[in-house]
Design a protein around this motif. Structure first.
Motif, mmCIF file in Angstrom:
data_model
loop_
_atom_site.group_PDB
_atom_site.id
_atom_site.type_symbol
_atom_site.label_atom_id
_atom_site.label_comp_id
_atom_site.label_asym_id
_atom_site.label_seq_id
_atom_site.Cartn_x
_atom_site.Cartn_y
_atom_site.Cartn_z
ATOM 1 N N ARG A 228 0.838 -1.195 0.000
ATOM 2 C CA ARG A 228 0.000 0.000 0.000
ATOM 3 C C ARG A 228 0.878 1.252 0.000
ATOM 4 O O ARG A 228 1.985 1.251 0.516
ATOM 5 N N LEU B 1 0.930 5.045 1.403
ATOM 6 C CA LEU B 1 0.252 5.829 2.436
ATOM 7 C C LEU B 1 0.710 7.279 2.389
ATOM 8 O O LEU B 1 1.844 7.579 2.021
ATOM 9 N N ASP B 2 -0.190 8.177 2.789
ATOM 10 C CA ASP B 2 0.206 9.583 2.893
ATOM 11 C C ASP B 2 0.819 9.837 4.268
ATOM 12 O O ASP B 2 1.038 8.899 5.059
ATOM 13 N N SER B 3 1.123 11.097 4.580
ATOM 14 C CA SER B 3 1.810 11.434 5.823
ATOM 15 C C SER B 3 0.977 11.148 7.064
ATOM 16 O O SER B 3 1.509 11.101 8.172
ATOM 17 N N GLN B 4 -0.342 10.944 6.888
ATOM 18 C CA GLN B 4 -1.218 10.647 8.020
ATOM 19 C C GLN B 4 -1.579 9.169 8.080
ATOM 20 O O GLN B 4 -2.435 8.767 8.868
ATOM 21 N N VAL C 260 -2.985 7.401 5.690
ATOM 22 C CA VAL C 260 -4.171 7.072 4.902
ATOM 23 C C VAL C 260 -3.722 6.503 3.550
ATOM 24 O O VAL C 260 -2.840 7.059 2.881
ATOM 25 N N GLU C 261 -4.331 5.392 3.167
ATOM 26 C CA GLU C 261 -3.971 4.759 1.899
ATOM 27 C C GLU C 261 -4.390 5.638 0.721
ATOM 28 O O GLU C 261 -5.537 6.061 0.616
ATOM 29 N N THR C 262 -3.423 5.915 -0.148
ATOM 30 C CA THR C 262 -3.698 6.720 -1.339
ATOM 31 C C THR C 262 -3.535 5.925 -2.631
ATOM 32 O O THR C 262 -3.843 6.419 -3.713
ATOM 33 N N GLY C 263 -3.034 4.706 -2.514
ATOM 34 C CA GLY C 263 -2.867 3.874 -3.698
ATOM 35 C C GLY C 263 -2.210 2.561 -3.328
ATOM 36 O O GLY C 263 -1.904 2.308 -2.158
ATOM 37 N N ARG C 264 -2.006 1.718 -4.335
ATOM 38 C CA ARG C 264 -1.354 0.430 -4.133
ATOM 39 C C ARG C 264 -0.349 0.189 -5.256
ATOM 40 O O ARG C 264 -0.599 0.573 -6.397
#
Length: 290
Positions: free
Chosen positions: A272, A274-277, A279-283
């Motif tokens: 996955r 992930l962004d800085s928080q 949260v999944e943004t893509g795979r």
């Protein structure tokens, strides 16, 4: 950089190079990250050879390892030639020059006896005439060659075959493979693809993985209790390292080369983003189109 193990073979096969330590062989065959560990070993090799740092024609360059590069900046130190990931290869060139008693000066020129021997060794393993290998200037100043991926894969399999005795045995090839496996951190660096892949291939009799810039990688292995040997080569069109590492990990797992329980390689092949928080943004996945 994928040709480094073959260049190392050129100096390891000279009788006068029998004194070269296995960790030095790993440094010549790989791309050490430049942490404090490899430069100290490189310095010991340089001193044993009786050379000075200015004899290395690779030039100074910041370490590949981000932590090591940041440490130099914090300590207000400049990178040296020994931080260059090609310095081990260049010490191999100097070792070969000393072994065959030729001048050290200009050892990176294509017509120098050192480079003629290296080119002959590469030509043998890629099964091409020496005259077909047209020298190009690599970023370290030494010659490199444009080769089809099929030739690189075949050459990798031949090197492993020579190391394993599954084709005419060459003790120097075994020395190179054993050194790279035994000194993975010197060969590549902690947490980098080559070292992880070599650990994944530990259950095979002999194995080698070597990545390079511009999304290139070679790999080869010989399973235990089998006469077979395998070689692969890949190139990512746009040179992306993340895609190279993912494709290499997926291929090693798909072809049954890597230990199936090695989660780290599976994480490279499919993970996955992930962004800085968090949260999944893509795979990132590898699709073989099957």
């Amino acid at each position: 950089s994928t040709l480094k193990p073959f260049a190392a073979l050129a100096f390891i096969e000279t009788p006068a190079a029998s004194w070269v330590r296995p960790d030095w062989i790993a440094l010549a065959s790989g791309s050490p990250g430049g942490t404090p560990f490899p430069p100290k070993r490189l310095k010991s090799w340089m001193m044993a050879l009786g050379c000075q740092e200015q004899d290395l024609l690779c030039g100074p360059r910041a370490p590949l390892d981000g932590g090591a590069a940041s440490a130099l900046i914090r300590n207000r130190k400049r990178p040296t030639r020994l931080h260059n990931d090609r310095s081990g290869e260049h010490l191999g060139f100097l070792t070969l020059a000393s072994a065959i008693n030729v001048p050290l000066a200009d050892y990176i020129l294509p017509g120098h006896p050192v480079q003629e021997r290296v080119r002959a060794c590469i030509a043998e393993f890629v099964d091409m005439p020496v005259s077909a290998l047209k020298p190009l200037r690599d970023d370290c100043g030494a010659p490199t060659f444009a080769l089809p991926l099929t030739k690189l894969a075949d050459a990798s399999a031949r090197l492993i075959g020579a190391a394993s005795g599954k084709m005419p045995e060459r003790p120097a090839a075994r020395r190179i493979v054993d050194a790279c496996r035994g000194y993975c951190i010197a060969y590549d660096g902690d947490g980098r693809l080559d070292a992880m892949a070599m650990a994944a291939l530990r259950h095979h009799d002999v194995a080698l993985v070597k990545s390079a810039a511009e999304g290139i990688l070679i790999g080869a292995w010989a399973p235990r209790r089998s006469s077979e040997r395998f070689g692969l080569a890949l190139k990512v069109e746009d040179g992306a390292m993340r895609a190279r590492d993912a494709a290499a990990a997926a291929l090693l797992l798909k072809m049954g080369a890597a230990a199936p329980d090695l989660w780290l390689l599976r994480g490279l092949a499919h993970h996955r983003i992930l962004d800085s928080q968090g949260v999944e943004t893509g795979r990132l996945t590898v699709d073989f189109g099957e």
